[in-house]
Design a protein around this motif. Structure first.
Motif, PDB file in Angstrom:
ATOM      1  N   PHE A 116       0.847  -1.269  -0.056  1.00 40.25           N
ATOM      2  CA  PHE A 116       0.247   0.073  -0.019  1.00 40.25           C
ATOM      3  C   PHE A 116       0.887   1.221   0.063  1.00 40.25           C
ATOM      4  CE2 PHE A 116      -2.939   3.121   1.619  1.00 40.25           C
ATOM      5  CZ  PHE A 116      -4.173   2.711   0.883  1.00 40.25           C
ATOM      6  N   THR A 117       1.926   1.341   0.854  1.00 43.85           N
ATOM      7  CA  THR A 117       3.076   2.311   0.798  1.00 43.85           C
ATOM      8  C   THR A 117       3.602   2.549  -0.617  1.00 43.85           C
ATOM      9  OG1 THR A 117       3.335   1.644   3.166  1.00 43.85           O
ATOM     10  CG2 THR A 117       4.922   3.149   2.001  1.00 43.85           C
ATOM     11  N   GLU A 118       3.835   1.360  -1.178  1.00 44.31           N
ATOM     12  CA  GLU A 118       4.588   1.529  -2.561  1.00 44.31           C
ATOM     13  C   GLU A 118       3.391   2.408  -3.635  1.00 44.31           C
ATOM     14  OE1 GLU A 118       7.898  -1.990  -3.016  1.00 44.31           O
ATOM     15  OE2 GLU A 118       5.365  -2.459  -3.349  1.00 44.31           O
ATOM     16  N   GLN A 119       2.321   1.834  -3.370  1.00 44.41           N
ATOM     17  CA  GLN A 119       1.314   2.617  -4.449  1.00 44.41           C
ATOM     18  C   GLN A 119       1.140   3.925  -4.174  1.00 44.41           C
ATOM     19  OE1 GLN A 119      -2.234   0.103  -5.382  1.00 44.41           O
ATOM     20  NE2 GLN A 119      -1.630  -1.203  -3.666  1.00 44.41           N
ATOM     21  N   LEU A 176       2.073   6.942  -6.572  1.00 45.61           N
ATOM     22  CA  LEU A 176       1.242   8.192  -7.084  1.00 45.61           C
ATOM     23  C   LEU A 176       1.610   9.449  -6.726  1.00 45.61           C
ATOM     24  CD1 LEU A 176      -2.220   6.472  -5.865  1.00 45.61           C
ATOM     25  CD2 LEU A 176      -1.507   7.140  -8.113  1.00 45.61           C
ATOM     26  N   ILE A 177       2.419   9.570  -5.559  1.00 48.94           N
ATOM     27  CA  ILE A 177       2.867  10.821  -5.175  1.00 48.94           C
ATOM     28  C   ILE A 177       3.961  11.544  -6.271  1.00 48.94           C
ATOM     29  CG2 ILE A 177       4.410  12.007  -3.411  1.00 48.94           C
ATOM     30  CD1 ILE A 177       3.051  10.357  -1.349  1.00 48.94           C
ATOM     31  N   LYS A 178       4.809  10.586  -6.634  1.00 48.04           N
ATOM     32  CA  LYS A 178       5.923  10.852  -7.616  1.00 48.04           C
ATOM     33  C   LYS A 178       5.254  10.997  -9.069  1.00 48.04           C
ATOM     34  CE  LYS A 178       9.595   8.241  -5.694  1.00 48.04           C
ATOM     35  NZ  LYS A 178      10.440   6.877  -5.995  1.00 48.04           N
ATOM     36  N   PHE A 187      -9.543   4.286  -1.934  1.00 50.24           N
ATOM     37  CA  PHE A 187      -8.614   5.571  -1.706  1.00 50.24           C
ATOM     38  C   PHE A 187      -7.694   5.886  -2.769  1.00 50.24           C
ATOM     39  CE2 PHE A 187     -10.268   4.857   2.486  1.00 50.24           C
ATOM     40  CZ  PHE A 187     -10.790   5.871   3.086  1.00 50.24           C
ATOM     41  N   LEU A 188      -6.943   4.876  -3.165  1.00 50.59           N
ATOM     42  CA  LEU A 188      -5.996   4.933  -4.194  1.00 50.59           C
ATOM     43  C   LEU A 188      -6.618   5.286  -5.574  1.00 50.59           C
ATOM     44  CD1 LEU A 188      -3.785   2.021  -3.328  1.00 50.59           C
ATOM     45  CD2 LEU A 188      -3.309   4.566  -2.579  1.00 50.59           C
ATOM     46  N   ALA A 220      -2.990   7.776   5.292  1.00 46.56           N
ATOM     47  CA  ALA A 220      -2.311   6.921   6.118  1.00 46.56           C
ATOM     48  C   ALA A 220      -3.386   5.896   6.520  1.00 46.56           C
ATOM     49  CB  ALA A 220      -1.405   7.378   6.868  1.00 46.56           C
ATOM     50  N   PRO A 221      -3.495   4.604   6.323  1.00 48.26           N
ATOM     51  CA  PRO A 221      -4.396   3.673   6.741  1.00 48.26           C
ATOM     52  C   PRO A 221      -3.972   3.318   8.268  1.00 48.26           C
ATOM     53  CG  PRO A 221      -3.016   2.264   5.336  1.00 48.26           C
ATOM     54  CD  PRO A 221      -2.641   3.876   5.147  1.00 48.26           C
TER      55      PRO A 221
END
Length: 480
Positions: free
Chosen positions: A105-108, A112-114, A427-428, A435-436
């Motif tokens: 989930f963090t990787e996704q 998305l931020i990048k 959410f994604l 942050a979940p």
């Protein structure tokens, strides 16, 4: 010969690798000898063929076996008919790297931020947006000025320590002597030094549940056992804490009592006093994380640090990164002088030198004649954004939320129980990055929102996205 011992906790493909390696090293498999086919090995081991392929691919990468079209898989002969020099199995080393274990989930979120566009709302990142960070004008500094600065010792830049001491006196009415302050490269370096010097592998530490500490890999890397203690609206629950202390021989209690990350709650004064007394009785030190100290929406006399209540038993971590931006990387640790000297010595031995540049700039900011006014203005803007986000959430019957007394996190709890894996993906999909709750503990029913990143222009976008996600989750729940 092809009998596999399946050990509990060991991946099957790893057991296959170890078995074949043992046969090669013992001479049961000779250079140039052909291995059974993948299908036969899968049958021998009673596993899927893909598991065998995975193991063989690893052995090929390590140089122990080779695959020849039409000849199958054979033990590598090397140039002169002998086994090649074994290669280091870096995979096994890397599997032990606690810092490499990134949640999918963090990787996704990070992807998305990048690659984000204007439609993605980043309420996940734990920093102030650039438009809120106070701006300070610095005098013209030359390279020679930095080189000539000689007021830094093992504890850090003395004028900065003195400025922090004055600020604490002004804010809370108690003194942190400059000799009790260790300047660090951010709050996490202070925490790292504590783990290295004051704790040992196998030691137990009690933390709040949920807590941002749960997400930090440095505890696992240091071999420290974390035990979560439930919290309520007043902070960490002391009955539960005492049970954990007794059961697990806790060596330290780590808390974030003011504007807690992730829940935003603030520990009551009665709870603070009782926590200090409990830890005194068991002679256990408290680590107080107070990095949001300057972002309080209520008067300071309502939120007294644990350090003020018990100067000798509390290790106190502060930071300027939350108001000046994370690139400043300036934090500090207040501890008994003897403790700080040991921590400073350890840092020097590890060659974690602290640059004079950010320290000098941080001191210029703290001594700026408009520092107090600028921080006050920042607080007002942050509180305004917090109230706006709170109002949006509070209107939705599906979410339970409280307005924090400071900091920049709001914790929203889904009223209808645990959120499923599919729910988190909504959410994604909507580009609403939060942050979940499973980042901070084992619960899967809440979200953490950095409300400072929702300005007036983005407020409607935030509300629209959250409504869409909420409707999708509700629809899923109704079909179960």
């Amino acid at each position: 010969m092809w009998s596999l011992n399946k050990e509990k906790g060991v991946p099957i493909y790893v057991s296959i690798i170890e078995l074949i390696l043992s046969y090669i090293k013992n001479g049961d498999l000779l250079p140039g000898e052909r291995l059974p086919s993948e299908r036969k090995l899968a049958n021998y081991f009673q596993v899927n063929r893909s598991t065998v392929v995975h193991a063989l691919d690893e052995l090929v990468a390590l140089g122990w076996i080779i695959r020849k079209q039409g000849s199958g898989t054979i033990v590598n002969e090397g140039k002169w008919g002998i086994s090649t020099t074994p290669r280091t199995d870096w995979r096994r080393y890397l599997e032990q790297n606690a810092f490499a274990k990134i949640d999918p989930f963090t990787e996704q979120i990070e992807w998305l931020i990048k690659h984000s566009d204007a439609d993605v709302l980043d309420l996940y990142t734990g920093e102030l947006p650039l438009d809120l960070i106070p701006s300070f004008s610095f005098p013209l500094l030359t390279w020679k000025h930095f080189l000539e600065e000689e007021q830094q010792d093992d504890l850090g830049y003395l004028p900065l320590r003195q400025s922090i001491s004055r600020e604490t006196e002004k804010e809370y009415g108690f003194s942190l002597p400059s000799e009790s302050l260790l300047i660090t490269s951010g709050a996490q370096q202070a925490l790292f030094l504590i783990l290295q010097v004051l704790l040992h592998s196998g030691d137990s530490v009690a933390i709040e549940d949920p807590s941002f500490l749960y997400a930090l890999p440095i505890f696992q890397a240091a071999g420290i056992r974390l035990y979560g203690v439930k919290t309520d609206q007043d902070g960490i629950c002391l009955d539960s804490l005492e049970k954990v202390i007794r059961q697990h021989r806790v060596k330290m209690v780590m808390v974030n009592p003011s504007f807690q990350n992730p829940t935003g709650t603030t520990m009551s004064m009665d709870r603070r006093k009782a926590l200090v007394k409990l830890c005194q009785n068991y002679q256990i030190p408290i680590l107080e994380d107070d990095v949001f100290a300057k972002l309080n929406f209520v008067s300071s006399d309502q939120i007294q640090p644990l350090k003020k209540l018990d100067p000798e038993n509390v290790l106190y971590i502060g930071s300027l990164s939350k108001i000046l931006g994370s690139t400043t990387k300036i934090g500090w640790l207040s501890a008994p002088t003897s403790v700080n000297q040991q921590l400073a010595e350890a840092r020097k031995m590890m060659d974690f030198s602290l640059s004079i540049f950010p320290q000098l700039l941080a001191n210029l900011a703290l001594t700026d004649k408009d520092f107090s006014d600028k921080v006050s203005h920042l607080r007002q803007n942050v509180e305004q954004r917090g109230k706006a986000v709170f109002d949006v959430l509070n209107k939705m019957d599906e979410w339970e939320v409280s307005m924090p007394k400071g900091g920049f996190y709001i914790w929203a709890k889904w009223k209808h129980g645990k959120l499923q894996q599919k729910d988190w993906t909504y959410f994604l999909q909507e580009g609403l990055l939060i942050a979940p709750s499973f980042f901070f503990g084992e619960n899967q029913d809440s979200i953490r929102i950095n409300f400072t990143r929702v300005n007036e222009e983005k407020l409607l976008l935030f509300e629209t996205k959250l409504l869409k996600v909420t409707k999708k989750i509700t629809l899923d729940s109704s079909t179960l």
